[in-house]
Scaffold this active site. Structure first.
Site, PDB file in Angstrom:
ATOM      1  N   GLU A  13       0.568  -1.258   0.198  1.00 50.49           N
ATOM      2  CA  GLU A  13      -0.431   0.043  -0.229  1.00 50.49           C
ATOM      3  C   GLU A  13       1.060   1.316   0.406  1.00 50.49           C
ATOM      4  OE1 GLU A  13      -2.119  -1.543   3.202  1.00 50.49           O
ATOM      5  OE2 GLU A  13      -3.586  -0.796   2.835  1.00 50.49           O
ATOM      6  N   GLU A  52      -4.291  -9.322   4.051  1.00 51.36           N
ATOM      7  CA  GLU A  52      -5.515  -8.984   5.396  1.00 51.36           C
ATOM      8  C   GLU A  52      -6.179 -10.047   5.002  1.00 51.36           C
ATOM      9  OE1 GLU A  52      -4.136  -7.080   3.657  1.00 51.36           O
ATOM     10  OE2 GLU A  52      -2.530  -5.424   4.243  1.00 51.36           O
TER      11      GLU A  52
END
Ligand code: NAI
Length: 699
Positions: free
Chosen positions: A105, A125
């Site tokens: 990210e 995640e």
């Protein structure tokens, strides 16, 4: 120092340096923001490179911050990414080795990205019951397309950088470096080449659309529904990516944030995060330092080529470690080797194993009938009949031939490892290695620590467990170790439930609905009901006061041992494993009730689940108190990896803490009042009672 700052000519290089994977902990995040500030304030700097030291760009969140509020402290990851996007000078991510989760990210926030081949790209995640929370669901679809991004986000699996770079039109990488070695120099040159580019490109400004729109997302939802049983996160990944295609970037980010925060509070995510931490913690033994020198294991001996010996051998062959199997007779050896071959051939047939790999593994296997041939082995695992006399003979012979420093392990499931160690003059080298059947498949390995087992023996066995891809959990010496000691209480409750009014199928259905892979009666039929029968006969001598239901004995007296005899709690058709409810068994249970004068009552699924699970919990609390397990997470790992406890519940001890230990104790008080149950058992273990009274959870 967790982020270094250096200037090379006109390029500032910020290097994340937080071993082992440059997790984005508070100090690293602050280091990046400080570096950006310095670079922007320095007139001699015209562009900036962000990279990672050692074996990773960044693995994402710092697991040391899990469960603390440090991960939220400013600058949090969103603020770091905002600082990168707002940098007046171009920021280039130089990615190598691992760019996962928050690390990816962060790179997606940079103006440009250059990657080395072999870099693992992932947003994992979902494996913690979450979705990416720092723009991953909004930015990744903009650079690799909606479908590819959703696949990556829903699966959490890594993809190599060169695979992505080969996809036409991808915008994740502006450039691929020729090699990992040349990345640093190429990143500097690339950063110089874009020093004057304006306006600076931002992923957030790229368009994001799927040509089929709603139809595609409907399809995606149906796909994840099938694979995401019991877990909400995968479906939420679809919602978040859909928002990226339908909303403005800033609004999509808010959708992602809201989903992320809601998922953080779900029991499923809490269970997965507990599992993640418990798995890592299990490999650490409180009084054994992680840098304890380990013994070298180059050759493994296995004694006994039966059900367990064969499977145990396969683990080592799979890991490339040579194995020598010893048996009493040539026929037994031949049978054992033939079974190993058959298992590998089945894998080859299914395409799961390449022929040459199979041949390589078989070439590592040798056999012998003579103990003298074991004198070169560094680790010898005994898997002979479960009788102390047989174990005694084996360990005395091992003591006579094994080289000094060889580790002598027993796979016993019930016998006293300290007694076995005492058959040798080297009890410090003796340890239990309790594999589960089928030993080449089951993940769990209980490492049984005798009172004299040396620390370096334990450290070595834990390391070898990792090498053969097991989840190793240390247990002290007691009857049944951690897993089987607890299952005995669970089985006892299952028996009482039959006496009181349940059928085997009602009990199995209730606990399978809770999420267990298999209920106690189907499990008994699979493992063989005669095993429990033998234990109960032993108990009748050792602990005549222990109350238990006789129903299971009656079943065994009929020769109904389970699948292997074609009949158990259920009926089985030849060659099939489907459990068919048996009228004969149900009548046997009813007759038994009549003999005892019991009027059956209707028992709710809730009561069934609570009695079975809380029986595990109370025994687990005793196990903690007795020091047999050093932490409750170890008990959870045993149940999750060896006994089919539902993953989304996080293991019996975690589940009890989620329910609230006060509530658990209250339910146990109710069960204790049932005259057909065992009031003595339901007296809460002192540790459980104490924690419940203090409003605490298991640690
Ligand atoms: P098994 O009966 O399938 O195999 C035992 C093998 O040991 C036989 O091939 C036998 O010929 C050989 N053997 C016996 N005495 C020997 C000796 N003195 N020297 C060399 N070989 C000898 O038994 P299984 O099921 O493999 O069990 C072995 C051990 O593993 C037992 O201690 C058992 O409690 C334990 N165990 C069994 C599990 C299971 O599910 N079967 C699970 C976990 C542990």
């Amino acid at each position: 120092m967790t982020a270094e700052y250096k200037v090379h000519g006109s390029v500032a290089v910020i290097t994340m340096a937080n071993p082992p994977v440059n997790g984005l902990g508070l100090a690293t995040r602050q280091g990046i923001v400080d570096g950006l500030g310095r670079a922007n304030a320095d007139a001699a700097v015209t562009s900036i490179v962000i990279t990672g030291a050692g074996g990773a760009f960044s693995g994402g969140a710092d697991i040391k911050e899990f469960g603390t509020d440090k991960s939220l402290q400013e600058p949090n990851l969103l603020s770091v990414i905002a600082a990168i996007e707002n940098s007046a000078k171009p920021v280039v991510a130089a990615m190598h080795s691992v760019a996962m989760g928050g690390g990816l990210e962060l790179a997606l926030g940079c103006h440009y990205r250059i990657a080395a081949p072999g870099c693992s790209i992932a947003l994992p995640e979902v494996k913690l019951g979450l979705i990416p929370g720092a723009g991953g669901t909004q930015r990744l679809p903009r650079v690799i397309g909606v479908e590819a991004a959703l696949n990556l986000i829903v699966s959490g699996e890594p993809v190599k950088s060169e695979m992505i770079a080969g996809v036409p039109g991808q915008k994740l990488f502006d450039k691929m470096a020729a090699s990992a070695e040349s990345l640093a120099a190429e990143a500097l040159a690339f950063a110089q080449s874009v020093a004057d580019a304006r306006p600076l490109p931002l992923v957030r400004n790229l368009p994001c659309k799927h040509p089929e729109g709603d139809a595609y997302f409907q399809f995606a939802r149906n796909m994840v529904k099938g694979m995401a049983k019991n877990f909400p996160a995968p479906a939420k990944c679809v919602d978040a990516v859909e928002a990226a295609t339908k909303k403005k970037f800033a609004e999509g980010m808010l959708v992602e944030r809201e989903i992320f925060i809601n998922l953080m509070w779900t029991p499923e995510s809490r269970a997965l995060r507990h599992l993640f931490m418990a798995e890592r913690a299990a490999s650490k033994i409180p009084d054994v330092a992680s840098d304890t020198p380990k013994r070298d294991i180059k050759l493994v001996g296995v004694i006994g080529a039966g059900t367990m010996g064969g499977g145990i051998s396969m683990n080592f062959l799979n890991a490339g470690i040579p194995v020598k199997i010893l048996e009493m007779k040539q026929e037994a050896l031949d049978r054992g080797v033939a079974t190993i071959k058959k298992n590998y051939e089945a894998q080859v047939k299914k395409g799961k194993l390449k022929q040459d790999k199979y041949e390589q593994r078989m070439a590592l296997l040798s056999t012998t009938l003579s103990y003298d041939d074991l004198k070169d082995c560094d680790l010898i695992i005994e898997a002979v009949f479960e009788e102390m006399g047989v174990k005694e003979a084996v360990f005395k012979q091992l003591d006579a031939v094994a080289k000094p420093g060889a580790i002598l392990a027993s796979n016993t499931s019930t016998l006293d490892v300290d007694k076995i160690a005492a058959f040798t003059k080297r009890p410090q080298d003796v340890v239990g290695m309790h594999f589960f059947s089928p030993a080449n498949v089951m993940k769990l390995l209980e490492v049984v620590r005798g009172k004299e087992t040396a620390k370096d023996v334990l450290a070595t066995v834990m390391a070898i467990g990792k090498k053969i891809k097991k989840t190793s959990v240390v247990s002290g010496v007691c009857d049944g170790f951690i897993g089987n000691r607890m299952i005995e209480q669970y089985s006892r409750q299952a028996g009482f439930l039959l006496d009181e009014g349940c059928t085997p199928q009602q009990v199995d259905k209730a606990i399978e609905k809770f999420g267990f892979a298999m209920g106690p009666f189907r499990m008994g039929d699979l493992a063989g009901n005669d095993i429990g029968w033998a234990i109960r006969k032993r108990r009748a001598v050792e602990r005549a006061d222990m109350k238990y239901s006789r129903t299971a004995d009656k079943l065994c007296e009929l020769g109904r041992f389970g699948q292997k005899t074609g009949a158990g709690w259920y009926d089985y058709q030849a060659g099939k494993r489907d459990a068919i409810p048996s009228d004969l068994v149900n009548k046997m249970i009813e007759d038994h009730r009549k003999e005892l004068g019991i009027t059956p009552r209707k028992i709710s699924d809730e009561e069934i689940v609570q009695r079975l699970v809380f029986a595990l919990v109370n025994e687990g609390a005793h196990i903690l108190e007795d020091g047999i397990a050093s932490k409750s997470g170890d008990i959870d790992m045993v149940y999750l990896t060896g006994y089919g406890f539902p993953i989304h519940r996080g293991g019996p001890m975690h589940y009890a803490s989620e329910v609230g230990l006060f509530n658990v104790v209250q339910a146990m008080d109710r069960f204790a009042k049932n005259p057909l149950d065992d009031a003595a058992f339901w007296k809460p273990a002192p540790l459980l009672a104490k924690l419940a009274a203090e409003g605490k959870a298991f640690q």
